[in-house]
Structure formats: structure tokens, C-alpha cells
Design a protein around this motif. Sequence first.
Motif, PDB file in Angstrom:
ATOM      1  N   GLN A  19     -11.127  14.168  10.130  1.00 49.21           N
ATOM      2  CA  GLN A  19     -10.993  15.610   9.803  1.00 49.21           C
ATOM      3  C   GLN A  19      -9.113  16.164   9.995  1.00 49.21           C
ATOM      4  O   GLN A  19      -8.380  14.727  10.405  1.00 49.21           O
ATOM      5  CB  GLN A  19     -10.620  17.185  10.898  1.00 49.21           C
ATOM      6  N   GLY A  20      -8.705  16.867   8.719  1.00 49.19           N
ATOM      7  CA  GLY A  20      -7.033  16.738   8.261  1.00 49.19           C
ATOM      8  C   GLY A  20      -6.896  16.772   7.437  1.00 49.19           C
ATOM      9  O   GLY A  20      -8.353  16.645   6.008  1.00 49.19           O
ATOM     10  N   LEU A  41       0.788  -1.561   0.616  1.00 49.42           N
ATOM     11  CA  LEU A  41      -0.315  -0.020  -0.247  1.00 49.42           C
ATOM     12  C   LEU A  41       0.829   1.482  -0.133  1.00 49.42           C
ATOM     13  O   LEU A  41       1.531   1.134   0.710  1.00 49.42           O
ATOM     14  CB  LEU A  41      -0.524   0.177   1.048  1.00 49.42           C
ATOM     15  N   VAL A  42       0.488   2.185  -0.906  1.00 47.10           N
ATOM     16  CA  VAL A  42       1.079   3.872  -0.765  1.00 47.10           C
ATOM     17  C   VAL A  42       0.612   4.522  -0.027  1.00 47.10           C
ATOM     18  O   VAL A  42       0.705   5.370   0.050  1.00 47.10           O
ATOM     19  CB  VAL A  42       1.956   3.777  -2.603  1.00 47.10           C
ATOM     20  N   GLN A  43      -0.534   4.110  -0.808  1.00 51.68           N
ATOM     21  CA  GLN A  43      -1.850   5.869  -0.279  1.00 51.68           C
ATOM     22  C   GLN A  43      -2.881   5.574  -0.236  1.00 51.68           C
ATOM     23  O   GLN A  43      -3.444   4.842  -1.303  1.00 51.68           O
ATOM     24  CB  GLN A  43      -1.148   6.746  -1.082  1.00 51.68           C
ATOM     25  N   ARG A  44      -3.641   5.911   0.369  1.00 53.25           N
ATOM     26  CA  ARG A  44      -4.991   6.144  -0.405  1.00 53.25           C
ATOM     27  C   ARG A  44      -5.808   7.076   0.486  1.00 53.25           C
ATOM     28  O   ARG A  44      -5.445   8.060   0.878  1.00 53.25           O
ATOM     29  CB  ARG A  44      -5.570   4.882   1.179  1.00 53.25           C
ATOM     30  N   PHE A  45      -7.175   7.359  -0.494  1.00 53.55           N
ATOM     31  CA  PHE A  45      -7.254   8.712  -0.478  1.00 53.55           C
ATOM     32  C   PHE A  45      -8.531   8.458  -0.079  1.00 53.55           C
ATOM     33  O   PHE A  45      -9.707   7.371  -0.914  1.00 53.55           O
ATOM     34  CB  PHE A  45      -7.491   9.112  -1.552  1.00 53.55           C
ATOM     35  N   ALA A  46      -9.192   8.898   0.784  1.00 55.16           N
ATOM     36  CA  ALA A  46     -11.232   8.569   1.088  1.00 55.16           C
ATOM     37  C   ALA A  46     -11.552   9.465   0.771  1.00 55.16           C
ATOM     38  O   ALA A  46     -11.691  10.491   0.819  1.00 55.16           O
ATOM     39  CB  ALA A  46     -11.228   9.049   2.589  1.00 55.16           C
ATOM     40  N   THR A  49       1.986  13.068  -0.834  1.00 55.12           N
ATOM     41  CA  THR A  49       1.229  13.420   0.305  1.00 55.12           C
ATOM     42  C   THR A  49       0.313  12.760   0.778  1.00 55.12           C
ATOM     43  O   THR A  49       0.071  12.634   1.747  1.00 55.12           O
ATOM     44  CB  THR A  49       1.651  15.020   0.685  1.00 55.12           C
ATOM     45  N   GLY A  50      -1.245  12.588   0.089  1.00 59.73           N
ATOM     46  CA  GLY A  50      -2.415  11.841   0.229  1.00 59.73           C
ATOM     47  C   GLY A  50      -3.074  12.923   0.266  1.00 59.73           C
ATOM     48  O   GLY A  50      -4.261  12.919   1.147  1.00 59.73           O
ATOM     49  N   HIS A  51      -2.553  14.502   0.338  1.00 60.30           N
ATOM     50  CA  HIS A  51      -3.365  15.505   0.754  1.00 60.30           C
ATOM     51  C   HIS A  51      -4.412  16.007   0.106  1.00 60.30           C
ATOM     52  O   HIS A  51      -4.305  15.447  -1.657  1.00 60.30           O
ATOM     53  CB  HIS A  51      -2.849  16.571   0.993  1.00 60.30           C
TER      54      HIS A  51
END
Lengths: 335, 706
Positions: free
Chosen positions: B251-252, B216-221, B272-274
Motif C-alpha cells: 500500500q502507499g 537508479l532514479v525512480q521505479r514504478f510498480a 516523486t514516484g507517486h
Amino acid sequence: MRPILLQGHERSLTQIKYNVDGDLIFSCSKDHRINVWYSHNGERLGTYDGHNGTIWTVDVDSESRFLVSGSADNMMKLWEVKTGKCLFTWEFPTAIKRVAFSDDDSLIACITEQRMGHQGAVRVFPVNRNGTGTEQTQEPLSMFHPIESKATVLTFGTTSDQIITGHESGKITLYKTKTGDEVVSNKRAHREVVTDIQMSPDRSYFITSSKDKSAKLFEAKTLDELKSYVTETPLNSAAIAPKRPYILLGGGQEAMNVTTTSLRQGKFETRFWHKVFEEEVGRVKGHFGPINTIAVHPAGTSYASGGEDGFIRVHHFDDSYFRARPYGDLEPEED
Amino acid sequence: MASTIPDDEGIDYSDIEAKYRVEAMEGLDNCIVVDGVPIIDESRKDRLLSKVEKEFTRRGCPYPSKKVVLPWDKAEGKSKGFMFIEFNTAEEAERAKAVMDKHPFDAKHRFKINILTELDEYVELDETFKEPEPEVFRPKEHLRAWLTDPAGRDQYITYRGDEVTVFWHGKGSSSEVAQERNNWTDLYVQWSPKGTLLATIHRQGVKLWGGPSFQLVQRFAHPMIKRMDFSPDENYIVTFEKIVIPDNALQGPQYLGKDNEGDYVAVWDVRTGHLKRTFPRSVLLGEDEATSKNLIWPQLKWSPDGKYVARITPGQQISVYSLPDFALVDKKSLKIEGVGKKPRESILAYWTPEIGNQPARATLISFPSRTQLRSKNLFNVSDCKLYWQDSGDFLCVKVDRHTKTKKPSSCNLEIFRMREKDIPVEVVEPKDTVTEFAWEPKGERFILISTNDPNYGTGQVGVQIRTDVSFWQLDRNRNDFRMLKSLSGKTINVIRWSPRGRHVILSTMGSSSKSDLEFWDMDFNVDDFGKKEPTERKEEWGSAMHLLANTEHYGVTDIEWDPSGRYVASSVSVWRHSVENGFVIWDFKGQEQQRHLIDRFKQFAWRPRPATLLTKEQQKQIRKNLKEYSRVFEEKDAAMESNVSAELIQARKRAINEWNAWRARIRQELAQTSKGRKNAKRRDEEQEETVELIDELIEETVTALE
């Protein structure tokens, strides 16, 4: 391969059987009729008339003396092969889906349908071979009700004191003939209903076909899976070819869906698979409906397939079939 | 003050005092300190307070307006640049801190927020510097490890039932499993454009995987996500679905917040996943955002240089945002009453429909200078489509025309030649309606499919539309596009160029009776693959084309070339076709390499490769010495092939031996239990009789004696 088209049925075929000598083919159909044919030229010898409903199943004893049949008219009949005379009739509350002679000809086993409040049952009757054959008993030697899932097909096991059944849930079970006790069961044999079960020539292993699109080889004593043949169409029948290491599979689109799909999609072909390598080696086309039943000549020289289209196609194998070695020297020892 | 010193009478009250001591800081958890508030004088105090309150309320953190303290520097007559806010509960204060910390209040001011109680910690902070413990380095898997495969194999992924499998595609029919997982995805899988990452779509959002073991590299909700896409440089992903924020949402910076609610399109930073920004959805003209059933995809168009991204509001404007901050360029959108657009090398192409007496117009502007490079007026236009050639040399505008009575009648192609001075426009006028158009990648050729079938466009199901296919090429000598060849009376409706050009597959899809695959080679009598120089063509125009193979894959729904252009996969997905699902891999010559019939097969995708790092010279060198290189590879191939077949033969031998052993055991068992199996025995004998007549007869006499 020279196909012979046997046109004697008006409705779809339900089961085909060769006799032990392989000179006769018995076929039954939804048109209430049993036919007997010469296997070498496809000439019809005669019919066995008397049933008044779809005939689901037939079997013939090893001497080609008696024929037993099971029908949707709730009757199981014993016929004299030679004369076509009905010798005896058993009557049950529901239809008979499968019959089988034991290999010593002393017993007949049958499955009755689970319907109208009646439980599905397996009954075993002794066969009185003395005299004319008309004096049979209505009393079963044993009778038992398979639990959980109803039985769809059956055969006697390695010996006549064992019965192997295939079930709607896809499981297969080995029972004791006399008591109906479950000896061993393989619950995950198939994922869907088992449609056919045929023993190997020496009755040490058997093949099953299923709507889950696969056919499998099992050891008769332990029900351990030996081989698995996965196709892309629901299978209705599977047979083991003697002499050559092949198995024959037949099936196709569900009968109810046939009209909505093209012939191209239907897959109404007999498939030949290598018994040991689990690879498909060839196909034979011909039927224009799903194949319901396949039987192979006991000496492995020909096979017959019966389809939903009402035709029986008898294929005599060419020399090349016996000579061809598609895998080179890699051949299993002959059975 | 609590005191432990015994008083005059020598009685120790410390235990009692400890018991009843008042916690000084109690009840201040719900207060925050807001730093970075503008310093103002008396006159603007009320305005500031209301602005701050509005800002907090907008981000979902309202507070009672009475409970604000703005400390005042009496001497200067100005505020001190910070303020205290008291919330009803400590939870609300925590939430305000999470949401509003680093919130840009205006261009110069950014809030810094602390809980009041935390300030004590900072006050009592140990001033001596302690070197922080260096974080243990955890090596990550190399995301491009698959490119280092010694055999240079490509990967592909298949999705069937619940199973997702990544394979190494070997030569011939050998494919090795690289990774296999059940329920890896809920919806579908997608490679990133350069093949670095694998995206799986889940009910909760997107997960990205990479490295040789697919970690897993990144996840996005993004709950209930429907579609996703990567930006061409793999720096961003775009997700699509209406954003609904429940009250207890996390939050975040990596989560969607209250202020994103109601939008559809979210853009995220892959590293960054942001969350970068959200947008409302683009819908067709005249449709409502909330009710539109048609999903326009892609919603955002990226410029190839990775500097801009454009978004369209049909009928109104094109908004161009600069990366990476996603700010609107020059803070204004292009106000255009237009429809189509496409940025490329910072040249933006778009077209506007006819409005009143104003003709339709296709326009090219450069960005960010917004100077108009070229425009062309068009008449009687019912629709336009823009097709860029992939290296940006040409732009084809396909114009569907209609007669005065609005009936669709003809079609012509306006080809903009971007690399030449003043961008000349050439017009190609096929007689019939053009249904499909495709440029050769990096080439000067295109293929178009046209039809004059009266059934076209009537939307009848099951009617086979007759089509004509024509091949065109830029003729350097005459300096215009000329037809190479045309095929008429076909049913072809899909064009798939090889990513390397030259080879192309024409196919019929979505038909119940036909599923043709035609493999064409455009330079059949040119040996040197990839040579694009204007070689003197002595041969007749169009004679270089050759149909390599004409095959069929029943029910084909997808065709995909591998990144090298050597292999092509055609697949039948259960999503669009109910039977005979599976896939076939062909080589570019149309020869079948492997065929898999797989129940409930859903998706096939080659893993893309990044652009080559070799320079033009190096590539030329390799092409020149191809014979030498290929000898090495051919040897390897031969060795592998014999290896594979040896393995196969071994496996078969094993199978045979196992079977024979099992048979021997069974035969023994049968012999022991042969009693009571008289008949079976007899049967066996009969069968063997023909073979070994004499032996059997002897055995039979023995049994009789017994």
C-alpha cells in the motif's frame, strides 16, 4: 584469382585434402565416391570406388602412397593412391566420421559414430608399410570412448603420441594415443559442435571451426586459446594458410534451411581473416550452398573449397595476394 | 494503581502486583481515531455514518458497523468532528490507516487517521523543541551530465541478447562504451524525450536511470507492463497493462491500489514516484476493452505546453485533464461522436465521421475556452488522419475517400495554415491513395508516398507494392503548395526526415528483396544550413533537390536520426528480421561510418537532447562565424583521428610482438622434442627448401651423421 571448378561429384562434399607435395587433391562426397585431381589444372586423375555409403572423411599419408577413407557404410578402407586399389578394409558397428594419418605415417586414428547402442569411439591402428600394404591388422593399437560428449573431429597432435578431438558440446580434448588417457581438456572452447580441426604446418597450434559461428586458434600442447574469429554464420571448416598470416573460414546457413533463404542471406563465401589481428580481410564468393570443407595447399599457393552444392572450387592465389600488405609493415614472422 | 509503598503491615506486594498488573492499553491496537469528520447535528448522523462506512469499504477497509463511536457534544447538540472505529484485528487497523489517511472525504474534509494507542505517544510528547538533526546531504549525479562531454558527443544505446550497452558515438568508427550491463531490461529500453532518463521495462514495472553512471532514479510498480511512454516534458510516465491487485499488495502512494483495479493506463509522477491517476484503455470503435487485441498507442496525448492531457473514448468523447492534478477540465468531457484528436498549443484538433446525413467534419478548437477556431465539412470519408507540422504552423488532414459503393478510391489532403488569419484551408489532391505522409520538421515542405498498385491493401504477403514519392513545398510567391518533384515506380514506403530538416531518408522496409536507403538533400545548392528566410529563388523550382546517395542495408527494420541530424542509424532487429541483425551508422551524406553485425541484435536508440538554450540571435551569430568555430573542431578531429590510428597501430604492434614471442617459444620447444618427429621435420625442411636451399642441405647432412 583464377578459380577452377571441379565438377566430379553428384552430391555435397564432405572433406577435401591436399597431399604433402600439394600436386594432388583428394575429395570425398555423399555420392559414395572419392576423387583425386591434379591441383594445378583441376584435371581428374581417377576415383576410388568401393564404399557403399556417404564417405565422410579421407586422409593421405606424407609419401602419397596410402589413402584412408571412412564412410557411413561402417567401413574404413586403405587405398593405394597410385592404382586406386583397395588394400584393406576395417569394419565397425557404426559409421566412421573422421580419419587421420599421424605425421610419421605409422598410425591411423578414426572416430566411429555413437549410434544404435554403440558408444562413440576413437580407435588407433598401426599401419604396416612393408610389402604391398594389404597385410594390416584388425586389432586396434588402442581404443577409447570419449565421455560426456561424443567426438566429432580429430587430428594427431604435435607428435603422434597425442590425439586432439573436438566434441559435440564444443569442448576440445587432448588424449594420449597409446592409453587413451585425457591429458588436458578445454571445455569452453566453443559453445556448439566443433565442425573442423586442422593443424598448423609445424603442428604446434591448430584451428577449430564451430557451429557457434566462431573459429579459434589453440596451442596444441596446452589447448590454450590463442585467437578467436567471430563471424555471423555457422562455420563448417577452417584452415590455416601457410606463407601469409591468414586463415580461411567457410560455412553458411544450415543445409536444411538453404531452400528457404535467399542466396544473399546464405553467406556462402570463403572468408579470409588475419591470423594475428583477428580482423576479416576479404571474401571469395562462388558457392551457391554452404561451404563444407576448405583445404589449403601445403605451400600456400592455392586453396580448395567444397560445398553442399557438390562443387569443388580451386583458387590459385595471384601474385598480388603474396605482395599485398594490408597492414603495412606489420607482419608476423613467417612460420 | 500499582503501589510500591509498603502498607501498614510492612509487607512489600510490589512483586506480586507487578506480576498481575493489567495492561490498560492492551487490545486497543485495533482501534483508530478518524479526525476531520464533518461536524453535524443529530438529523444527519445516520447518513454520515453510512457514508463513512461506504467510503472505507470502497477502499478495501471494511469494519463491523456496530463498532463505531461518534463522540457527541451534548451542549451544542453537534458531533465533535472525530470518531472511533474498531476493527477486528490490529492489521486491519494498520491497513486502514495506510489507505485512508489523508483521504479526501468531500471538498472540505480530509480524514486524518491515527491508531488509538499511538495517541498516547502524542499526549506524552515532549513539548520542548529539539532541533532536528539535519539530514546528511547526499549529492546526486547530474542527470544531464552527458551534455557536458567536452567533445560534444552523442550517446546511443544498443540492446542485444541480454546485453544493454550505452555508447559514446565518436567520429568515424570510434565508439566508446559508456555503460554496459547484462539483463538490464526484460522487454526493451527507452530514452525520455529530452534524453535525461533511461527507462527499462521489467516484469514488475518500470525503472528509470540517469546520471553519468546510470544510477537508479525512480521505479514504478506496474506488474506485467507492456508499454510505457513519457510525457513530452518528462514529468510523467504512462504505463500500460491491465491492473490486477493481489490481496497482499503493498500500500502507499507509489503503488496501485484496489480502486485502480481493472484499469489499464496508469500515469505516474517521475520525481516523486507517486501514482497520479489511472484510466481505462481506449479501444477502437466497436471493440471491447477486455478482449481487444489492438493496442492503440499512445493512449494519452499531451499538449506541448504541458498544461493538458487528452484521452479519447472513440465514438463518444474527448476528455481533457489539466496538469498536475489530473482533474477533468471544467468537470466535463467534450461530448463528441468523433474519432481522432490531437492537442497542440492548447489547440485541439479532431475529426468526426459521417453519421447519417451529417457530413464528416474536421474541427479545431482552442482550449480551455472551447471556442471553435475552424472547421471543415468533408464528404465520402472513409478515414482521416491528422498530421501536425512540429512547430504547429500547419495541420494536414489526410482524407481517404470512397465512392458511393464504399470502395476506397481517392485521397486528398486538407492543409490548415494555422499562422494565417482565419486559418485558410488548402486542398491538395494527389490522384492515388496516399500511404505515407511526413512534414519536414520546422519546415514548409512535406513528402507523400502514394500508390495505385492494385495489390495495395489486399494484405498479400511478399508482394512488392509499387509506390510514387512526391515532394511538396509552400510557394511563397503563389501562396500555395506546389510539387517540387515526383519519383515514380519506386518501392519506397518509409520517410524519415532529419530532426533539423533539409535532409531526408526514403527507404523500403519489410520487403524480402529490397532494402533501399535514399539520402536526399532538399537544399543542395544552399550553403547556409538552416536558413529558412524566403530567399529569392532564382533557380528553377525543385532544382535544389539532390539525391546524395542510394545505398542498401539488407533487411533494415528501423531508421533513426541522431539528435543533431548529422548521423543516421539503420538497424536490423531480431524482433522483425531473423538474419543479419545489427546496425549501420551513416552520415547525412549516405556514407557508411560503421557497420556492426551482431547476433540477436534487438534495439538501437539515440539519446535525445533537450532543446537548445541559445537564443535566435546567438544561433545566428554562430552560423555567421561557423568557419572560425569549425576550424577549432577540425583540428581536434584531426588530432583525435591520428590518436586513434596511432592507438590502433600500437595495438597491432603489440599483437604482432606477442605472436612472434609465442612463436619463438614454441619453435624452441619443438626443437627440443623433435625426436620422433622425423617426418614433420622433413616436411618443414621441404617447405623451406625453396627459400633457403643451401642452409637446409647442410642441416640435413648433419642429421644424417647423427
